[in-house]
Design an enzyme around this catalytic site. Structure first.
Site, mmCIF file in Angstrom:
data_model
loop_
_atom_site.group_PDB
_atom_site.id
_atom_site.type_symbol
_atom_site.label_atom_id
_atom_site.label_comp_id
_atom_site.label_asym_id
_atom_site.label_seq_id
_atom_site.Cartn_x
_atom_site.Cartn_y
_atom_site.Cartn_z
ATOM 1 N N CYS A 114 -21.051 30.998 45.537
ATOM 2 C CA CYS A 114 -20.994 30.507 46.898
ATOM 3 C C CYS A 114 -21.501 31.145 47.990
ATOM 4 O O CYS A 114 -21.762 30.750 49.005
ATOM 5 C CB CYS A 114 -19.472 30.759 47.340
ATOM 6 N N HIS A 255 -18.146 31.301 54.873
ATOM 7 C CA HIS A 255 -17.724 30.475 53.553
ATOM 8 C C HIS A 255 -16.343 30.277 53.472
ATOM 9 O O HIS A 255 -15.489 30.943 53.954
ATOM 10 C CB HIS A 255 -18.001 31.593 52.134
ATOM 11 N N ASN A 285 -12.596 24.750 48.783
ATOM 12 C CA ASN A 285 -13.914 25.661 48.539
ATOM 13 C C ASN A 285 -14.971 24.843 47.834
ATOM 14 O O ASN A 285 -14.641 24.351 46.655
ATOM 15 C CB ASN A 285 -13.300 26.860 47.995
HETATM 16 N N1 ACO Z 1 1.420 26.800 43.617
HETATM 17 C C1 ACO Z 1 2.612 27.666 43.722
HETATM 18 N N2 ACO Z 1 2.522 28.831 43.105
HETATM 19 C C2 ACO Z 1 1.560 29.283 42.703
HETATM 20 C C3 ACO Z 1 0.343 28.585 42.831
HETATM 21 C C4 ACO Z 1 0.497 27.345 43.281
HETATM 22 N N3 ACO Z 1 -0.798 26.457 43.179
HETATM 23 N N4 ACO Z 1 -0.746 29.566 42.203
HETATM 24 C C5 ACO Z 1 -0.352 30.749 42.139
HETATM 25 N N5 ACO Z 1 1.406 30.754 42.198
HETATM 26 C C6 ACO Z 1 2.233 31.508 42.201
HETATM 27 C C7 ACO Z 1 1.653 32.708 41.155
HETATM 28 O O1 ACO Z 1 1.975 32.491 39.933
HETATM 29 C C8 ACO Z 1 2.668 33.842 41.821
HETATM 30 O O2 ACO Z 1 3.871 33.727 41.086
HETATM 31 P P1 ACO Z 1 4.542 34.980 40.730
HETATM 32 O O3 ACO Z 1 4.803 36.044 41.850
HETATM 33 O O4 ACO Z 1 6.112 34.543 40.258
HETATM 34 O O5 ACO Z 1 3.723 35.549 39.583
HETATM 35 C C9 ACO Z 1 2.585 33.797 43.222
HETATM 36 O O6 ACO Z 1 2.280 32.273 43.329
HETATM 37 C C10 ACO Z 1 1.986 34.540 44.148
HETATM 38 O O7 ACO Z 1 0.593 34.574 43.506
HETATM 39 P P2 ACO Z 1 -0.417 35.392 44.033
HETATM 40 O O8 ACO Z 1 -1.776 35.064 43.469
HETATM 41 O O9 ACO Z 1 0.127 36.491 44.450
HETATM 42 O O10 ACO Z 1 -1.096 34.510 45.536
HETATM 43 P P3 ACO Z 1 -1.797 35.006 46.658
HETATM 44 O O11 ACO Z 1 -1.090 35.259 47.740
HETATM 45 O O12 ACO Z 1 -2.852 36.337 46.174
HETATM 46 O O13 ACO Z 1 -2.784 33.899 46.526
HETATM 47 C C11 ACO Z 1 -5.095 33.002 45.904
HETATM 48 C C12 ACO Z 1 -3.584 33.352 45.620
HETATM 49 C C13 ACO Z 1 -4.920 31.693 47.061
HETATM 50 C C14 ACO Z 1 -5.893 32.459 44.757
HETATM 51 C C15 ACO Z 1 -5.574 34.116 46.869
HETATM 52 O O14 ACO Z 1 -5.467 35.267 46.030
HETATM 53 C C16 ACO Z 1 -7.283 33.697 47.260
HETATM 54 O O15 ACO Z 1 -7.490 32.903 47.887
HETATM 55 N N6 ACO Z 1 -7.966 34.471 46.770
HETATM 56 C C17 ACO Z 1 -9.348 34.197 46.878
HETATM 57 C C18 ACO Z 1 -9.976 33.276 46.143
HETATM 58 C C19 ACO Z 1 -11.312 32.845 46.224
HETATM 59 O O16 ACO Z 1 -11.761 32.822 47.521
HETATM 60 N N7 ACO Z 1 -11.993 32.435 45.459
HETATM 61 C C20 ACO Z 1 -13.350 31.636 45.724
HETATM 62 C C21 ACO Z 1 -14.270 32.527 45.581
HETATM 63 S S1 ACO Z 1 -16.020 32.037 45.782
HETATM 64 C C22 ACO Z 1 -16.567 31.211 44.470
HETATM 65 O O17 ACO Z 1 -17.641 31.902 44.016
HETATM 66 C C23 ACO Z 1 -16.307 29.941 43.677
#
Ligand code: ACO
Length: 328
Positions: A114, A255, A285
């Site tokens: 990214c 980003h 993204n």
């Molecule tokens: N729908 C419903 N529930 C979901 C989903 C979904 N799509 N995805 C995860 N959950 C659940 C999980 O299983 C978890 O359930 P549990 O509590 O029973 O275990 C719960 O929701 C909470 O999950 P978390 O991972 O704690 O959610 P969080 O608030 O951290 O959000 C997310 C997750 C959106 C991925 C966030 O952490 C994030 O955006 N991180 C950064 C990711 C990013 O920017 N990546 C790109 C990098 S750039 C590149 O180089 C490609």
């Protein structure tokens, strides 16, 4: 003193739109969960026969038109992508041929996920300043849908496809264009976001396919924390290095990974969210393409005026990160 300016920008997204409601039919998720956790409402998905180079060519044509420059004038072509058409040759070579860039041009891909567009900007900036090249085309293009496990709700809701490009050239005017950039990487965190198989460490085999090792894997929470920390650091450093204050930055183009990351960054920098260009609700993204797509849209929307300072800030797999300061 010469400067390197962005002479034109362009972007392209595929026509097919995948909404959160569509995704809720594929995996156990909901519009409410996706919007509240990421800010994303929909994303564009490339057609089966549409590759990263096809999108790159479309945005590159738009950028060339915007700059009033012909493909034959490009002598440096860089494609930033983590979803290349092939492992070899480079996507840049495919783009070169299809776009009509002449054979004497230097063409290569860079892999910085990214942060790739900012890495490409820095390379092109340095090369143009030396006088070795006259006109550079840099592209961020991604078909992330090709490396997403569409049965994994923790990743499939976050990503989309698209492409953005910029034409760069040297001008004999000091103090405009790319003012500076600050790039970095922390390879110790490389497995927070990676694709395990398909490279030399783990070549494709029936086993890797059965294990779904050709799809992106991510530890979202760790990536989130690191992203906010490094983006704040490089944004502050860039502004301080150039004896500016954050208040003087007219527009920040971050980003586009997650609205909560951007909100946390804005809050830590003490800047209002209105100072940030945000379009992740419509595209998700798109990795190396998010910043050039946003730059193109912001310019077209009249959000960038002559004399303005724009700060580009990114993070991505690697983990890589960077900031670039531009004066228009
Ligand atoms: N729908 C419903 N529930 C979901 C989903 C979904 N799509 N995805 C995860 N959950 C659940 C999980 O299983 C978890 O359930 P549990 O509590 O029973 O275990 C719960 O929701 C909470 O999950 P978390 O991972 O704690 O959610 P969080 O608030 O951290 O959000 C997310 C997750 C959106 C991925 C966030 O952490 C994030 O955006 N991180 C950064 C990711 C990013 O920017 N990546 C790109 C990098 S750039 C590149 O180089 C490609």
């Amino acid at each position: 003193m010469a400067s390197v300016i962005i002479a034109g920008v362009g972007s392209y997204v595929p026509t097919k739109i995948l909404t959160n409601e569509d995704l809720a039919k594929l995996v156990d998720t909901s519009d409410e969960w996706i919007v509240s956790r990421s800010g994303i409402k929909e994303r564009h998905i490339a057609a089966d026969d549409e590759a990263t180079s096809d999108m790159a060519i479309k945005c590159a044509q738009a950028a060339l038109l915007d700059a009033g420059i012909k493909a034959e004038e490009i002598d440096l072509l860089i494609v930033a992508t983590c979803t290349p058409d092939y492992l070899l040759p480079s996507t840049a070579c495919v783009v070169q041929h299809q776009l009509g860039v002449l054979p004497h041009a230097t063409c290569f891909d860079i892999s910085a996920a990214c942060s790739g567009f900012l890495y490409a900007l820095e390379i092109a900036y340095g090369q143009l300043l030396t006088g070795r090249y006259k006109c550079a085309l840099i592209v961020g293009s991604e078909k992330l849908s090709s490396i997403i496990d569409w049965s994994d709700r923790t990743t499939c809701v976050l990503f989309g496809d698209g492409a953005g490009a910029a034409v760069l050239k040297k001008v004999d005017q000091p103090g405009i264009g790319i003012i500076g950039s600050d790039l970095g990487a922390d390879g110790a965190m490389r497995e927070l976001l990676y694709m395990p198989a398909g490279g030399s460490r783990c070549p494709a085999s029936p086993q890797t396919i059965a294990n779904k090792d050709h799809f992106l894997r991510m530890k979202g929470k760790e990536v989130f924390k690191h992203a906010v920390r490094v983006m704040e650091k490089v944004a502050r450093e860039m502004v301080e290095q150039h004896h500016l204050t954050l208040d003087q930055i007219n527009l920040v183009i971050p980003h586009q990974a997650n609205i909560r990351i951007i909100e946390a960054l804005a809050s830590n920098l003490g800047l209002p969210l209105e100072r940030f260009y945000i379009n992740l609700d419509r595209y998700g993204n798109t990795s190396a393409a998010t910043i050039p797509i946003a730059l193109d849209e912001a310019r077209r929307a009249g959000k960038i005026k002559p004399g303005d300072y724009t700060l580009l800030v990114a993070f991505g797999a690697g983990l890589t990160y960077g900031s670039t300061l531009i004066r228009w």
